[in-house]
Design a protein around this motif. Structure first.
Motif, PDB file in Angstrom:
ATOM      1  N   SER A   1       0.851  -1.188   0.000  1.00 59.40           N
ATOM      2  CA  SER A   1       0.000   0.000   0.000  1.00 59.40           C
ATOM      3  C   SER A   1       0.883   1.233   0.000  1.00 59.40           C
ATOM      4  O   SER A   1       2.045   1.187   0.427  1.00 59.40           O
ATOM      5  CB  SER A   1      -0.939   0.015   1.215  1.00 59.40           C
ATOM      6  OG  SER A   1      -0.206   0.177   2.424  1.00 59.40           O
ATOM      7  N   VAL A   2       0.340   2.343  -0.507  1.00 57.36           N
ATOM      8  CA  VAL A   2       1.049   3.623  -0.536  1.00 57.36           C
ATOM      9  C   VAL A   2       0.056   4.712  -0.156  1.00 57.36           C
ATOM     10  O   VAL A   2      -1.032   4.799  -0.731  1.00 57.36           O
ATOM     11  CB  VAL A   2       1.626   3.935  -1.933  1.00 57.36           C
ATOM     12  CG1 VAL A   2       2.351   5.284  -1.917  1.00 57.36           C
ATOM     13  CG2 VAL A   2       2.564   2.832  -2.411  1.00 57.36           C
ATOM     14  N   SER A   3       0.403   5.536   0.816  1.00 52.85           N
ATOM     15  CA  SER A   3      -0.415   6.698   1.149  1.00 52.85           C
ATOM     16  C   SER A   3       0.503   7.903   1.321  1.00 52.85           C
ATOM     17  O   SER A   3       1.731   7.761   1.432  1.00 52.85           O
ATOM     18  CB  SER A   3      -1.259   6.463   2.406  1.00 52.85           C
ATOM     19  OG  SER A   3      -0.441   6.218   3.535  1.00 52.85           O
ATOM     20  N   TYR A   4      -0.084   9.096   1.378  1.00 49.42           N
ATOM     21  CA  TYR A   4       0.703  10.326   1.420  1.00 49.42           C
ATOM     22  C   TYR A   4      -0.018  11.342   2.295  1.00 49.42           C
ATOM     23  O   TYR A   4      -1.244  11.442   2.286  1.00 49.42           O
ATOM     24  CB  TYR A   4       0.878  10.897   0.010  1.00 49.42           C
ATOM     25  CG  TYR A   4       1.631  12.216  -0.032  1.00 49.42           C
ATOM     26  CD1 TYR A   4       3.023  12.236  -0.114  1.00 49.42           C
ATOM     27  CD2 TYR A   4       0.957  13.430   0.030  1.00 49.42           C
ATOM     28  CE1 TYR A   4       3.723  13.439  -0.136  1.00 49.42           C
ATOM     29  CE2 TYR A   4       1.645  14.638   0.004  1.00 49.42           C
ATOM     30  CZ  TYR A   4       3.030  14.644  -0.083  1.00 49.42           C
ATOM     31  OH  TYR A   4       3.721  15.825  -0.096  1.00 49.42           O
TER      32      TYR A   4
ATOM     33  N   PRO B   1      -1.655   0.431   6.713  1.00 46.07           N
ATOM     34  CA  PRO B   1      -1.520   1.801   7.222  1.00 46.07           C
ATOM     35  C   PRO B   1      -2.053   2.834   6.239  1.00 46.07           C
ATOM     36  O   PRO B   1      -1.979   2.659   5.023  1.00 46.07           O
ATOM     37  CB  PRO B   1      -0.009   1.941   7.393  1.00 46.07           C
ATOM     38  CG  PRO B   1       0.556   1.083   6.300  1.00 46.07           C
ATOM     39  CD  PRO B   1      -0.373  -0.102   6.212  1.00 46.07           C
ATOM     40  N   ALA B   2      -2.583   3.922   6.787  1.00 51.84           N
ATOM     41  CA  ALA B   2      -3.030   5.049   5.966  1.00 51.84           C
ATOM     42  C   ALA B   2      -2.706   6.334   6.710  1.00 51.84           C
ATOM     43  O   ALA B   2      -3.152   6.533   7.851  1.00 51.84           O
ATOM     44  CB  ALA B   2      -4.516   4.965   5.677  1.00 51.84           C
ATOM     45  N   LEU B   3      -1.920   7.207   6.083  1.00 52.32           N
ATOM     46  CA  LEU B   3      -1.586   8.500   6.682  1.00 52.32           C
ATOM     47  C   LEU B   3      -2.782   9.443   6.617  1.00 52.32           C
ATOM     48  O   LEU B   3      -3.520   9.467   5.632  1.00 52.32           O
ATOM     49  CB  LEU B   3      -0.426   9.146   5.940  1.00 52.32           C
ATOM     50  CG  LEU B   3       1.000   8.766   6.332  1.00 52.32           C
ATOM     51  CD1 LEU B   3       1.980   9.481   5.414  1.00 52.32           C
ATOM     52  CD2 LEU B   3       1.295   9.104   7.784  1.00 52.32           C
ATOM     53  N   GLY B   4      -2.939  10.262   7.672  1.00 51.52           N
ATOM     54  CA  GLY B   4      -3.880  11.362   7.605  1.00 51.52           C
ATOM     55  C   GLY B   4      -3.329  12.484   6.754  1.00 51.52           C
ATOM     56  O   GLY B   4      -2.134  12.506   6.421  1.00 51.52           O
TER      57      GLY B   4
END
Length: 357
Positions: A202-205, A253-256
């Motif tokens: 997964s990739v979040s920003y 995981p997921a960044l806010g």
């Protein structure tokens, strides 16, 4: 070293009414940026409450609740948006692999199999607010994989977040790279993020940093990178490494949006799973919410800083998201089937979208 080409696809006059041709865009800089540690910025403000004890939700029946903000829905039959109470607005009537708002009143799409199957159409299609029919915009050379992970504002401008895999079927040559694409300035390669038996799940920003859930063999870990691609060595990393068979291993995981808080899933007692909201600046848990047993198999999270959308496959086989209020711990179910994500910018046009494949 082999160089993947990211092509700005020529849009023919018959499709767009314009005879202009875009340039050929080449991923020229394939050297990974330096992976030097970077200090974490100061604490960011948030509406989340101070640390609290576990909130339990053990019911096997989930109540249907509304999302607090607009969402987009990717289903087996197409793509829709829901901007308030009432019925969703169907925009695409054919299946898509990925779909995100372009943060400018339009949308970007990939067709089924993109980023996974080398034989599938890897192109990214762009539906602009001024030209709703989605036209081919980006592509890679035959045999490579192009995966669209999302759209985010980076350095004040909308960007696509991508990974490109060269030689996916050749263990000796396989390489995966993280890249971003600015709709006006073009592409930028940020560095190598995978090889044989390794790469992002997964990739979040958020807040100027990327968060990748990485796999390397049987090892899983969270990896932080800055917006130039350099690895950030965070002492507060809540998942520096564990094996995939570890029953306590955090995942998804997921960044806010501010990059200070991360939501992720962790196995709890027995068969239970818990949703954790973690403060990266203070290196402490902010909230721990027990998900109901009826949640099924979690596939991904989306986190807007206050609400977490838990995309899952329910025990009956349907994909129906769970909505978690990170402040109150309230857990409910989204009323429509499909993968749900937050909609940052609604359609800037009327009518449906055709994908001009």
């Amino acid at each position: 070293m082999r160089k993947t080409l990211l092509l700005l696809t020529i849009v023919l006059a018959a499709c767009s009414g314009s005879s202009s041709e875009g340039p050929l865009l080449t991923f020229a800089d394939f050297n990974s940026p330096p992976t030097t540690p970077e200090a974490l910025a100061g604490s960011l403000t948030t509406t989340l409450p101070p640390p609290s004890t576990t909130t339990s939700s053990t019911s096997t029946t989930l109540l249907v609740i509304d999302t607090p903000s607009p969402v987009a829905i990717v289903s087996e039959t197409g793509f829709s948006v829901l901007e308030g109470r009432g019925s969703p607005r169907r925009l695409v009537d054919t299946p898509v692999e990925a779909a995100f708002d372009d943060l400018q009143g339009g949308f970007v799409f990939q067709l089924p199999g993109a980023g996974i199957d080398p034989a599938a159409d890897q192109r990214i299609f762009w539906s602009r607010a001024t030209s709703p029919d989605a036209q081919p915009r980006l592509d890679v050379i035959d045999g490579s994989l192009l995966k669209l992970w999302g759209t985010e504002v980076i350095d004040g401008r909308p960007h696509l977040i991508l990974t490109i895999v060269d030689d996916p079927d050749d263990p000796a040559k396989r390489v995966e790279r993280l890249a971003v694409y600015d709709f006006e300035a073009g592409d930028r390669v940020l560095g190598e993020v995978g090889a044989t038996e390794s790469g992002p799940i997964s990739v979040s920003y958020g807040g100027g940093r990327f968060l990748l859930q990485q796999r390397s063999g049987i090892q899983l870990f969270f990896e932080f990178r800055n917006d130039q691609g350099a690895v950030i060595d965070l002492a507060s990393n809540p998942q520096p490494g564990c094996t995939e068979d570890d029953p306590t291993c955090p995942t998804h995981p997921a960044l806010g949006p501010l990059g200070s808080f991360v939501a992720f899933v962790q196995p709890g007692p027995g068969e239970m799973r818990e949703l954790i909201v973690y403060d990266l600046d203070l290196a402490e848990e902010v909230k721990r919410i027990s998900l109901p047993e009826a949640v099924g198999e979690v596939e991904s999270l989306d986190f807007d800083g206050e609400t977490v959308l838990v995309n899952r496959v329910a025990p009956d086989g349907t994909r129906r998201a769970v909505i978690v209020d990170a402040a109150s711990g309230t857990v409910g179910e989204f009323g429509l089937a499909g993968r749900v994500q937050f909609l940052r910018e609604g359609p800037g046009f009327e009518g449906p979208i055709k994908i001009l494949s």
